[in-house]
Enzyme design. Sequence first.
Site, PDB file in Angstrom:
ATOM      1  N   CYS A   9       0.831  -1.200   0.000  1.00 58.41           N
ATOM      2  CA  CYS A   9       0.000   0.000   0.000  1.00 58.41           C
ATOM      3  C   CYS A   9       0.871   1.258   0.000  1.00 58.41           C
ATOM      4  CB  CYS A   9      -0.923  -0.015   1.221  1.00 58.41           C
ATOM      5  SG  CYS A   9      -1.971   1.445   1.330  1.00 58.41           S
ATOM      6  N   CYS A  35      -0.579   4.128   2.073  1.00 57.51           N
ATOM      7  CA  CYS A  35      -0.377   4.001   3.528  1.00 57.51           C
ATOM      8  C   CYS A  35       1.087   4.251   3.909  1.00 57.51           C
ATOM      9  CB  CYS A  35      -0.718   2.593   4.031  1.00 57.51           C
ATOM     10  SG  CYS A  35      -2.090   1.779   3.260  1.00 57.51           S
ATOM     11  N   ASP A  36       2.009   3.727   3.133  1.00 55.51           N
ATOM     12  CA  ASP A  36       3.402   3.646   3.593  1.00 55.51           C
ATOM     13  C   ASP A  36       4.385   4.547   2.853  1.00 55.51           C
ATOM     14  OD1 ASP A  36       2.621   1.717   5.419  1.00 55.51           O
ATOM     15  OD2 ASP A  36       2.954   0.063   4.032  1.00 55.51           O
TER      16      ASP A  36
END
Length: 311
Positions: free
Chosen positions: A138, A141-142
């Site tokens: 992701c 997200c990261d």
Amino acid sequence: MIDKKEKQEKTIIIGSGPAGMSAALYAARANLEPLVLSGMELGGQVSVTHIVENYPGFPEGIEGPKLVENFQKQAERFGTKVEFDSATEVDLSTRPFRVKTWGNEYLAETLIITTGATPRHLDIPGEKEFTGRGVSYCATCDGHFFQGKDVIVVGGGDSALEEGLFLTRYVNSVKIIHRREELRAGAILQNRAFKNDKVEFIWNTVVTEIIGDGIVDTVKLKNVKTGNEEELKTDGVFIFIGHIPNTDLYEGQLELDENGYVQVDRFMQTSVPGVYAAGEVADSHFRQVITSAGMGAGAAMQAIHFLEDHS
Ligand code: NAP
């Protein structure tokens, strides 16, 4: 066949990610006392997300496990029952629907399926070991954690290119490693990627191993045409080779699309009246906490109407 004495519920929600817990919150506030079967991982993919920074209401972001805990507390506050149990068999041929779990058997007047999708894995040495330590599924997200770093992206579809381009906001360089020399991704994304100075492609190549010491440091690559093997230093390995919707239980009972996702109309209604689906099990496109939560809320609102109409 299910033959033990079943417990009857107005609404059973299978899955406990953002879609499931939002559905539970709405159903509980309508006094349905919904039962959530949490599955193996309470909270689903969010529970393994370090920090969620794009869910409104948390200006500083919120840790994934904390968001999961909040979702659960808020749903339980209004009467949701959360069971740490997984559905192992469902029978949607007659209503009430039958749901068998590891520990129990239930009848459900309405069912909301929020079992999510699992990112497809490469299944190579090091992948599991370094997940969350440089291996990610992701970028949204990261990506932020890879400021100024050099990363690789594996895949050649829309996700690989879109997420790879997203990563260029943060990283120094993105090498997109694709097993063929033609991309599956659409033309617009291809053009954007080819024009982006931070993006480079490595064609006809697969990653065979991820190596590091605590965190990712190197990947082993193999050219599938020449057989040549080499090592490449990298700070991150982002894997976007598709998702597998968790729909095994519903095959032959609900209409699924060609990729296995549950087909729903805009009211989250599946092909069986009284059965709804929300979140990534029914959405291969947006795949965000907020969009899943919205679908879950919608599914519960429809289940509430359905129960009113069929009481
Ligand atoms: P996808 O289209 O199935 O692409 C997966 C990619 O991963 C393919 O290039 C495939 O290679 C590669 N791959 C699969 N298994 C692999 C393996 N074991 N090792 C190495 N490479 C592997 O998946 P996706 O990109 O996640 O897209 C899913 C759906 O969502 C698609 O319909 C897509 O159009 C849609 N989507 C749309 C957008 C957008 O419109 N902006 C964004 C994201 C996703 P091959 O090409 O050789 O098969």
